[in-house]
Scaffold this active site. Structure first.
Site, PDB file in Angstrom:
ATOM      1  N   SER A   1       0.809  15.037   3.992  1.00 40.86           N
ATOM      2  CA  SER A   1      -0.044  15.218   2.815  1.00 40.86           C
ATOM      3  C   SER A   1      -0.348  13.860   2.170  1.00 40.86           C
ATOM      4  O   SER A   1      -0.921  12.990   2.808  1.00 40.86           O
ATOM      5  CB  SER A   1       0.628  16.193   1.844  1.00 40.86           C
TER       6      SER A   1
ATOM      7  N   TRP B   1      -3.717  13.811   3.016  1.00 39.68           N
ATOM      8  CA  TRP B   1      -4.560  13.981   1.832  1.00 39.68           C
ATOM      9  C   TRP B   1      -4.778  12.608   1.210  1.00 39.68           C
ATOM     10  O   TRP B   1      -3.819  11.895   0.908  1.00 39.68           O
ATOM     11  CB  TRP B   1      -3.886  14.904   0.827  1.00 39.68           C
TER      12      TRP B   1
ATOM     13  N   ASP C   1      -5.491  24.959   6.430  1.00 37.98           N
ATOM     14  CA  ASP C   1      -5.030  24.152   5.300  1.00 37.98           C
ATOM     15  C   ASP C   1      -6.115  24.115   4.231  1.00 37.98           C
ATOM     16  O   ASP C   1      -7.187  23.555   4.433  1.00 37.98           O
ATOM     17  CB  ASP C   1      -4.715  22.733   5.793  1.00 37.98           C
TER      18      ASP C   1
ATOM     19  N   HIS D   1      -0.952  24.221   5.037  1.00 37.40           N
ATOM     20  CA  HIS D   1      -0.608  22.863   4.621  1.00 37.40           C
ATOM     21  C   HIS D   1       0.888  22.587   4.726  1.00 37.40           C
ATOM     22  O   HIS D   1       1.296  21.418   4.766  1.00 37.40           O
ATOM     23  CB  HIS D   1      -1.062  22.635   3.178  1.00 37.40           C
TER      24      HIS D   1
END
Length: 286
Positions: free
Chosen positions: A157, A182, A203, A235
């Site tokens: 992430s 991310w 996700d 996710h």
């Protein structure tokens, strides 16, 4: 980029990676590759919960630029030094410990870290990952087991975004593996590190259309890279033991940290894997 140069000077990783100062550099040579470790791989061996090496673990307290963690490394001292990997969690997440024994038993020194705060953004996590690398090669109990020129980063992430930011800043890293990364509004055209990006088909937090796929596509075509999308993956898949993540991560680290071409068979030609909804990459590897 100027900010990153200052950062690298501050954490001291650049000099460590470039020179391997204070580290043993000799190792067992196999078929002309001094970095090859462990027996010939099979699908079963990279899918297994543990590899050929016995390991030991020790707790690392907070400090040294990151929030502490767990250091796991092979007990075997007969094969020379090993490559090292730092693994970083995502937003609001604790240390993800399962990667430690899974990767270390395949022949790596692994530090799974916690961040200084669970809210740290990707750029801050990148700083912490680089500080963790410095700790590994300069002060960790396993420092004499590590080849300081063969280092890698993994992260989930926001930790995946941090992995990409750190790889972009210092391309001498041997491998980067962002897991469902991310990093809002970013692309990574300056990445030169061999990079395996793992996305999750379902996700909705770091949707592949906004994050993993644009990140992969922004890495230049001449760089060794791959994109693996977990079929139906949410996710949170990387936070628990997962065979698909493990086997391709092991193959990627072995291929590019250890320069072990025995692991090409798991990456090229592009696998047809029922556990993945998309699998693409550069083949053959350079």
């Amino acid at each position: 980029m100027r900010r990153w140069r200052k950062l690298m000077a501050a954490v001291g990783v650049a000099a460590t990676i470039a020179t391997g100062t204070g580290l043993a550099t000799t190792g067992a040579s196999a078929q002309g590759n001094p970095y090859q470790r462990g027996p010939a791989p099979t699908t079963a061996s990279i899918e297994a919960p543990t590899g050929a090496f016995g390991v030991t673990s020790t707790t690392v307290p907070a400090g040294n630029g990151f929030g502490g963690g767990t250091l796991t490394y092979p007990t075997d001292t007969s094969q020379g030094t090993f490559g090292a990997v730092v693994v970083t969690p995502g937003f609001l997440s604790p240390e993800i410990k399962w990667y430690g024994p899974r990767l270390a038993s395949q022949g790596f020194v692994v530090l799974t870290i916690a961040t200084n705060t669970v809210w740290d953004p990707p750029a801050t996590r990148a700083t912490e990952m680089l500080a963790a690398l410095r700790f590994l090669v300069e002060r960790s109990p396993a420092k004499n087991r590590i080849d300081g020129a063969r280092l890698a980063l993994m992260g989930h992430s926001m930790g995946g975004g941090g992995t990409l930011e750190a790889a972009e800043a210092y391309p001498a890293l041997k491998a980067a593996i962002p897991l469902e990364p991310w990093d809002m509004g970013k692309t990574f055209p300056a990445v030169r590190t061999p990079t395996l990006i793992v996305g999750g088909q379902s996700d909705w937090i770091a949707s592949v259309g906004q994050h993993a796929i644009p990140f992969y596509e922004s890495i230049p075509a001449g760089v060794n890279k791959a994109y693996v999308e977990l079929a139906g993956g949410s996710h949170f898949v990387p936070m628990s033991p997962n065979v698909t993540i493990a086997k391709y991560s092991i193959a990627w680290l072995k291929r590019f940290v250890d320069n072990d071409t025995r692991y090409d068979q798991f990456l090229c030609p592009i696998p047809q894997d029922a556990a993945t909804s998309v699998f693409k990459g550069t083949c053959p590897h350079t």
